[in-house]
Design a protein around this motif. Sequence first.
Motif, mmCIF file in Angstrom:
data_model
loop_
_atom_site.group_PDB
_atom_site.id
_atom_site.type_symbol
_atom_site.label_atom_id
_atom_site.label_comp_id
_atom_site.label_asym_id
_atom_site.label_seq_id
_atom_site.Cartn_x
_atom_site.Cartn_y
_atom_site.Cartn_z
ATOM 1 N N ARG A 75 -1.131 -2.732 7.021
ATOM 2 C CA ARG A 75 -1.983 -3.041 5.842
ATOM 3 C C ARG A 75 -3.508 -3.952 6.218
ATOM 4 N NH1 ARG A 75 -0.139 -6.710 3.071
ATOM 5 N NH2 ARG A 75 1.815 -7.282 4.021
ATOM 6 N N LYS A 76 -3.093 -4.750 6.995
ATOM 7 C CA LYS A 76 -4.364 -5.868 7.290
ATOM 8 C C LYS A 76 -5.302 -5.280 8.272
ATOM 9 C CE LYS A 76 -2.053 -9.653 5.135
ATOM 10 N NZ LYS A 76 -1.692 -11.240 5.480
ATOM 11 N N LEU A 77 -4.840 -4.635 9.319
ATOM 12 C CA LEU A 77 -5.622 -4.238 10.631
ATOM 13 C C LEU A 77 -6.056 -3.099 10.599
ATOM 14 C CD1 LEU A 77 -3.445 -6.012 13.319
ATOM 15 C CD2 LEU A 77 -5.078 -6.808 11.946
ATOM 16 N N LYS A 78 -7.667 -2.869 10.796
ATOM 17 C CA LYS A 78 -8.188 -1.638 10.961
ATOM 18 C C LYS A 78 -7.883 -0.982 12.139
ATOM 19 C CE LYS A 78 -12.550 -2.939 10.221
ATOM 20 N NZ LYS A 78 -13.813 -3.140 10.014
ATOM 21 N N ASN A 79 -7.930 -1.789 13.375
ATOM 22 C CA ASN A 79 -7.525 -1.172 14.448
ATOM 23 C C ASN A 79 -6.198 -2.234 15.297
ATOM 24 O OD1 ASN A 79 -9.834 0.717 15.201
ATOM 25 N ND2 ASN A 79 -11.187 -1.290 14.832
ATOM 26 N N GLY A 118 -9.281 -5.204 8.119
ATOM 27 C CA GLY A 118 -9.801 -4.414 7.054
ATOM 28 C C GLY A 118 -9.604 -5.232 5.821
ATOM 29 N N ASP A 149 0.771 -1.229 -0.194
ATOM 30 C CA ASP A 149 0.077 -0.020 -0.096
ATOM 31 C C ASP A 149 0.809 1.117 0.109
ATOM 32 O OD1 ASP A 149 -1.689 2.073 0.653
ATOM 33 O OD2 ASP A 149 -3.064 0.730 1.861
ATOM 34 N N GLU A 200 -13.701 -5.978 14.032
ATOM 35 C CA GLU A 200 -12.981 -4.855 14.542
ATOM 36 C C GLU A 200 -11.539 -4.948 14.060
ATOM 37 O OE1 GLU A 200 -11.658 -3.862 19.383
ATOM 38 O OE2 GLU A 200 -13.196 -5.155 18.944
#
Length: 308
Positions: A147-151, A305, A104, A302
């Motif tokens: 890249r992969k975790l929203k939180n 993403g 990203d 949670e």
Amino acid sequence: MVLKHESEAKLLQASKQYDAALKEQDLDKLNSLVDTNYIIHADGITLHTDLKGVNEAKNYWQAYFDKYTFEHEVLAGAVDKEASAAFCFWLDRNVTPKDESVFDEKLTTKDTLPSHTLGIFKHEFGSDGKIKDTWFLRQFSKDEAARKLKNAPNFTKVKLHAPTYKGSGGIEPSEERSQKQDQAAQAYAKIWATGDPSTADAIMAEDVRNVDLLFAHETSGRDEFKSMIHSVFKAWKSEQENRETIAVSAGNKAFLHWTSVGVEKGGLKNHMYGLEMLVFNEQCKISEILVLRQPLESQKAELFGAEE
């Protein structure tokens, strides 16, 4: 356990050879190690579907090699002869993206700094001595978390010095010690199977440390551990008996692979597994618990993403 049988030594040797293939990035070595129907089980975190056969496994590891430079190191291991299983606790040191452009564009320099990631393998063997199943869980590298975790959890809160887990911890192996550690590991597994922490005082050091390596959560001390157990089981109802595999090392460690099926508060059903390493003090009491587990269904939305 103290290795007493040739079969135990063969399981441990095969596990080491698997790690050597990753360390040396020589995946052809897997050809002679794994069964024709070999499966790497999806962890639901970095891998979302099972990999079947040696070629799919090799493609998965090769994709990792193509993206990152790293140094793979085995820290500790153990075998369970009765279950034909071997465990390995490992460190990937200095995990660094080879080409930041494949990720990203929003990633910062901080997000692509070298990472040290810990993980656990559990291999199950067939009657021919070849690996037929592998389960694994590992920590995120910095770029994966970005890249992969929203939180993303605050991974800086958990401080571990990986080299301290290497080998036997200076403990002289003995059959008596192995039996005591196995009994403690069995009692620990029962706590999680029943939600009853009443045996914690007998099997844990007063200052026991429980570290969730994936979600960056830590409890300190027996009392806090017992409070955590009570809190978890207020929000969790088991639907079937937990299944566990336990292996005790020749030094100061034991490994646990568990599978649990249950319902969270709110009705969300879970079928999940975890891999853990228990570290024992000189009195054969659990002094540290390192946990890698799949997320609860309530945590997935949670945490995660869009995948790559």
